[in-house]
Design an enzyme around this catalytic site. Structure first.
Site, PDB file in Angstrom:
ATOM      1  N   ASN A 281       0.809  -1.218   0.000  1.00 43.40           N
ATOM      2  CA  ASN A 281       0.000   0.000   0.000  1.00 43.40           C
ATOM      3  C   ASN A 281       0.841   1.266   0.000  1.00 43.40           C
ATOM      4  O   ASN A 281       0.330   2.363   0.223  1.00 43.40           O
ATOM      5  CB  ASN A 281      -0.949   0.003   1.206  1.00 43.40           C
ATOM      6  CG  ASN A 281      -2.065  -1.007   1.059  1.00 43.40           C
ATOM      7  OD1 ASN A 281      -2.530  -1.268  -0.045  1.00 43.40           O
ATOM      8  ND2 ASN A 281      -2.481  -1.603   2.166  1.00 43.40           N
ATOM      9  N   HIS A 283       3.119   2.407   2.058  1.00 41.27           N
ATOM     10  CA  HIS A 283       3.523   3.054   3.301  1.00 41.27           C
ATOM     11  C   HIS A 283       4.196   2.014   4.188  1.00 41.27           C
ATOM     12  O   HIS A 283       4.173   0.818   3.900  1.00 41.27           O
ATOM     13  CB  HIS A 283       2.342   3.735   4.009  1.00 41.27           C
ATOM     14  CG  HIS A 283       1.204   2.828   4.343  1.00 41.27           C
ATOM     15  ND1 HIS A 283      -0.079   3.265   4.517  1.00 41.27           N
ATOM     16  CD2 HIS A 283       1.137   1.482   4.550  1.00 41.27           C
ATOM     17  CE1 HIS A 283      -0.878   2.256   4.816  1.00 41.27           C
ATOM     18  NE2 HIS A 283      -0.161   1.169   4.833  1.00 41.27           N
ATOM     19  N   CYS A 318       3.521   6.646   7.295  1.00 43.98           N
ATOM     20  CA  CYS A 318       4.919   7.031   7.117  1.00 43.98           C
ATOM     21  C   CYS A 318       5.412   6.412   5.810  1.00 43.98           C
ATOM     22  O   CYS A 318       5.078   5.276   5.476  1.00 43.98           O
ATOM     23  CB  CYS A 318       5.746   6.536   8.295  1.00 43.98           C
ATOM     24  SG  CYS A 318       7.506   6.859   8.189  1.00 43.98           S
TER      25      CYS A 318
END
Length: 379
Positions: A281, A283, A318
């Site tokens: 995804n 991240h 993040c």
């Protein structure tokens, strides 16, 4: 209880000193098969027969007339006709039990999944939870092309993101042992999903870990949270079961305090995500944050204590371009009653943690951990 059955490693061997055409050697959980072939070629195979904890083994001093030198070789106990065997599906991708409400998978603790004390780490434990959850969706028949997304979610470019997870550990298994992971889902309010897990020791049936989590939906392209479409709810609802792994009185629902430069006792800066830390995804995988949180935990705590509980509250995603700071501070607040004879007894230590972006100080993850002396946890 039997473990993995009939997993073989085979190859061609030239065993010129072998006397018999067919030789079977048992040692612990392994069976060595040797078969004669034409043209002086032999076939050798290694078969894992099972954990068989508590079984009686007969010592063998000689094999085919040759004395064993430096090895204790044992004959594996005979398999009873009514003895249960392990379903291969449980070890590979798992299978549904209790109708189609609970998904179960078995894992063997491998050498690269343990810490210095030869037991599971919290990161490995979380990886098992994640793997079981993903296989649950894949095996359900509603899986799409995303990371645990359903077909209707994939059509709408939606993905799951975890907002909060709590893991309680009674005991960490050791290298070579087997665990059995059960997982199931239920609705969490009008716009979320709750996923729970229970982990048992495969050989004793003892519950060693309980976990609960809350998930919401995010648009893969805009990175904004989204309501759960009715089409997705219809996909999920047949799998919902009203069951909880962590009892209400044991759930860590309290707010996790925000740490600052003034309140943090230790800070570790310059933590940079690697390419391998990213998931599909785009991240950072949620399990990776645990290692960064532990970077600011005092070394004496890591050496002498074992984490018995971890609550993670995810604030923002993040990416690989970010650099993080890990902050930790001890706290005296305790979840539940202080009863040394119960699962809620007061932990020996408790910490509050924060992962934040190093540049703008925005929060990524808040966390709370509880720790016991290793000798206390092994009682």
């Amino acid at each position: 209880m039997a473990s993995i059955s009939n997993i073989g490693l085979q190859g061609n061997w030239n065993l010129s000193n072998a006397k018999n055409d067919n030789i079977v050697i048992h040692t612990g959980n392994l069976r060595f098969n040797y078969f004669h072939r034409d043209n002086n070629k032999r076939r050798f195979s290694l078969v894992i027969t099972g954990c068989n904890h508590g079984s009686t083994y007969n010592k063998v001093d000689t094999i085919n007339g040759t004395k064993v030198n430096g090895l204790q070789v044992a004959e594996a106990p005979r398999k009873l006709s009514n003895e249960n065997t392990t379903d291969v599906g449980l070890v590979t991708n798992g299978k549904f039990v209790e109708g189609r409400f609970v998904f179960r998978q078995i894992f063997v603790i491998r050498s690269y999944e343990i810490g210095p004390d030869r037991t599971l780490t919290m990161e490995t434990l979380m990886n098992f939870l994640q793997e079981t959850a993903l296989n649950h969706v894949t095996s359900s028949g509603i899986g799409g092309d995303g990371f645990g997304a359903t077909r209707e979610m994939s059509l709408r470019k939606l993905i799951w993101v975890v907002t909060r997870i709590q893991v309680q550990v009674q005991r960490y298994n050791k290298w070579g042992e087997e665990i059995e992971v059960d997982t199931w889902v239920d609705a969490a309010g009008n716009n979320g999903m709750r996923r729970d897990w229970i982990i048992r020791d495969r050989c004793t049936g003892e519950i060693i870990t309980k976990a609960t989590s809350t998930w919401v939906i995010m648009n893969r392209e805009t990175r904004r949270l989204s309501k759960i479409p009715e089409e997705v709810k219809r996909e999920l609802s047949p799998f919902y079961i009203h069951r909880i792994a962590v009892a209400s009185e044991e759930r860590d629902c309290e707010k996790i305090d925000k740490l600052t430069d003034d309140t943090a006792e230790t800070t570790r800066s310059g933590l940079a995500p690697r390419w391998n830390d990213m998931d599909v995804n785009q991240h950072v995988n949620n399990v990776k944050y645990i290692g960064w949180i532990l970077e600011s935990v005092p070394m004496k705590v890591l050496e002498d204590y074992k984490m018995k509980s971890l609550t993670l509250e995810y604030r923002r995603e993040c990416t690989q371009s970010n650099t993080l700071e890990s902050m930790t501070c001890p706290t005296e607040r305790v979840i539940g009653e202080s009863d040394n004879n119960s699962s809620n007894r007061k932990p020996d230590m408790q910490y509050t943690h924060l992962l934040r972006l190093q540049d703008d100080k925005k929060e990524v993850v808040r966390a709370r951990s509880q720790w016991d002396l290793k000798q206390n946890q092994q009682r």
